[in-house]
Design a protein around this motif. Structure first.
Motif, mmCIF file in Angstrom:
data_model
loop_
_atom_site.group_PDB
_atom_site.id
_atom_site.type_symbol
_atom_site.label_atom_id
_atom_site.label_comp_id
_atom_site.label_asym_id
_atom_site.label_seq_id
_atom_site.Cartn_x
_atom_site.Cartn_y
_atom_site.Cartn_z
ATOM 1 N N MET A 1 -98.770 68.913 86.564
ATOM 2 C CA MET A 1 -98.550 70.283 86.122
ATOM 3 C C MET A 1 -98.222 70.300 84.630
ATOM 4 S SD MET A 1 -95.772 73.076 87.519
ATOM 5 C CE MET A 1 -96.546 73.129 89.129
ATOM 6 N N SER A 2 -98.758 71.296 83.900
ATOM 7 C CA SER A 2 -98.518 71.405 82.469
ATOM 8 C C SER A 2 -97.075 71.798 82.196
ATOM 9 C CB SER A 2 -99.459 72.450 81.874
ATOM 10 O OG SER A 2 -100.809 72.123 82.122
ATOM 11 N N SER A 3 -96.591 71.438 81.012
ATOM 12 C CA SER A 3 -95.250 71.834 80.614
ATOM 13 C C SER A 3 -95.199 73.347 80.410
ATOM 14 C CB SER A 3 -94.847 71.118 79.324
ATOM 15 O OG SER A 3 -95.687 71.515 78.255
ATOM 16 N N ILE A 4 -94.004 73.901 80.492
ATOM 17 C CA ILE A 4 -93.816 75.336 80.285
ATOM 18 C C ILE A 4 -92.753 75.535 79.208
ATOM 19 C CG2 ILE A 4 -94.530 75.897 82.638
ATOM 20 C CD1 ILE A 4 -91.002 76.580 82.086
ATOM 21 N N THR A 5 -92.762 76.728 78.640
ATOM 22 C CA THR A 5 -91.829 77.072 77.573
ATOM 23 C C THR A 5 -90.978 78.254 78.011
ATOM 24 O OG1 THR A 5 -93.373 76.320 75.867
ATOM 25 C CG2 THR A 5 -91.641 77.834 75.167
ATOM 26 N N THR A 6 -89.713 78.227 77.656
ATOM 27 C CA THR A 6 -88.846 79.374 77.909
ATOM 28 C C THR A 6 -88.190 79.814 76.612
ATOM 29 O OG1 THR A 6 -86.897 77.987 78.435
ATOM 30 C CG2 THR A 6 -88.320 78.665 80.274
ATOM 31 N N LEU A 7 -87.953 81.101 76.508
ATOM 32 C CA LEU A 7 -87.140 81.647 75.431
ATOM 33 C C LEU A 7 -86.078 82.528 76.060
ATOM 34 C CD1 LEU A 7 -86.744 81.934 72.315
ATOM 35 C CD2 LEU A 7 -87.952 84.116 72.529
ATOM 36 N N THR A 8 -84.820 82.213 75.783
ATOM 37 C CA THR A 8 -83.704 82.995 76.300
ATOM 38 C C THR A 8 -83.001 83.683 75.147
ATOM 39 O OG1 THR A 8 -83.370 81.417 78.108
ATOM 40 C CG2 THR A 8 -81.578 82.954 77.650
ATOM 41 N N LEU A 9 -82.790 84.978 75.288
ATOM 42 C CA LEU A 9 -82.012 85.753 74.324
ATOM 43 C C LEU A 9 -80.664 86.096 74.937
ATOM 44 C CD1 LEU A 9 -84.744 88.238 73.013
ATOM 45 C CD2 LEU A 9 -83.910 86.168 71.890
ATOM 46 N N PHE A 10 -79.615 85.966 74.128
ATOM 47 C CA PHE A 10 -78.254 86.290 74.560
ATOM 48 C C PHE A 10 -77.700 87.398 73.671
ATOM 49 C CE2 PHE A 10 -78.902 81.758 75.344
ATOM 50 C CZ PHE A 10 -78.530 81.629 76.671
ATOM 51 N N GLN A 11 -77.053 88.368 74.296
ATOM 52 C CA GLN A 11 -76.393 89.449 73.553
ATOM 53 C C GLN A 11 -74.879 89.272 73.645
ATOM 54 O OE1 GLN A 11 -77.835 92.693 72.025
ATOM 55 N NE2 GLN A 11 -75.854 92.233 71.096
ATOM 56 N N PHE A 12 -74.216 89.244 72.491
ATOM 57 C CA PHE A 12 -72.764 89.121 72.426
ATOM 58 C C PHE A 12 -72.206 90.366 71.736
ATOM 59 C CE2 PHE A 12 -74.606 84.903 72.415
ATOM 60 C CZ PHE A 12 -73.858 84.217 73.355
ATOM 61 N N HIS A 13 -71.186 90.971 72.340
ATOM 62 C CA HIS A 13 -70.717 92.253 71.828
ATOM 63 C C HIS A 13 -69.393 92.199 71.071
ATOM 64 C CE1 HIS A 13 -73.578 94.657 74.561
ATOM 65 N NE2 HIS A 13 -73.881 94.930 73.305
#
Length: 238
Positions: free
Chosen positions: A1-13
């Protein structure tokens, strides 16, 4: 299986959580770098919205990961103590799972994205990451043109779902992340925007990048919320 990419955004208040997130730009590496199945990663801050700004957004941080497979990513998001800390400190988190489609250039001296052999022909969504290290002697000229190049996005692009300026280091190492409904929407912006075409011409003429990368992805899974909703849920039938 090919590699996958993730992007996670976090919001801090609040101020305390923002200070914690800023500190993790240095201290989280000791935890993340040992993650099984993680082939490449970057921790990044972001620029103020709207558009691509040199002014920092102290409330939004990003985590990019290239994984050997989806299971490795899932294990990290489910079990890693460092990710649990990010979840506890942040008010919102949004993770986009993506399969690389097309890549040109280098990031920190390497090409971390291998085009997938498992793309879904029925999924028209396109994600784009552009990243560059700007030459020190070209910083003023680069940032002087940014407001002009961003004018079409500021005014609203048909088919643009979301965009955010991110980067490893303010002013010098910058990137953009954008989500589009389909390839036609992306091409309309890339080829029919005079401002964007002028930015390409200036890039060739002025040569203001020390290193650059352009990558397209197929988003196929979206977890969490941003602005109170799962941004891609309706597009992915989640």
């Amino acid at each position: 299986m090919s590699s996958i990419t993730t992007l996670t955004l976090f919001q801090f208040h609040n101020s305390r959580s923002k200070m914690w997130a800023f500190g993790q730009m240095q201290f989280a590496h000791a935890h993340i770098s040992r993650t099984p199945g993680l082939q490449f990663y970057k921790l990044m801050g972001s620029g103020r919205e709207p558009g691509f700004s040199p002014l920092p957004d102290w409330g939004v941080y990003a985590m990019l990961g290239v994984w050997a497979n989806e299971q490795s990513a899932d294990q990290f998001f489910k079990n890693a103590e460092i990710f649990k800390r990010y979840q506890a400190k942040s008010s919102e988190q949004w993770t986009i799972y993506m399969k690389p489609k097309q890549v040109k250039g280098l990031w920190s001296g390497c090409n971390p994205f291998t085009p997938s052999t498992d793309l879904d022909s029925d999924n028209p969504l396109i994600a784009v990451i552009t990243r560059a290290t700007i030459k020190a002697g070209k910083l003023i000229r680069f940032w002087d043109y940014v407001p002009t190049s961003q004018r079409p996005i500021m005014q609203g692009c048909k088919g643009l779902i979301y965009t955010k300026g991110i980067g490893e280091a303010p002013l010098v190492q910058m990137a953009t992340f954008s989500l589009w409904e389909n390839i036609d929407a992306l091409k309309n912006y890339a080829y029919n925007s005079p401002e964007h075409q002028e930015a390409i011409r200036k890039t060739r003429k002025i040569d203001w990048y020390k290193e650059e990368l352009f990558a397209r992805f197929q988003p196929y899974r979206s977890e969490g919320t941003w602005g109170g909703k799962n941004v891609l849920a309706s597009y992915l039938n989640q």
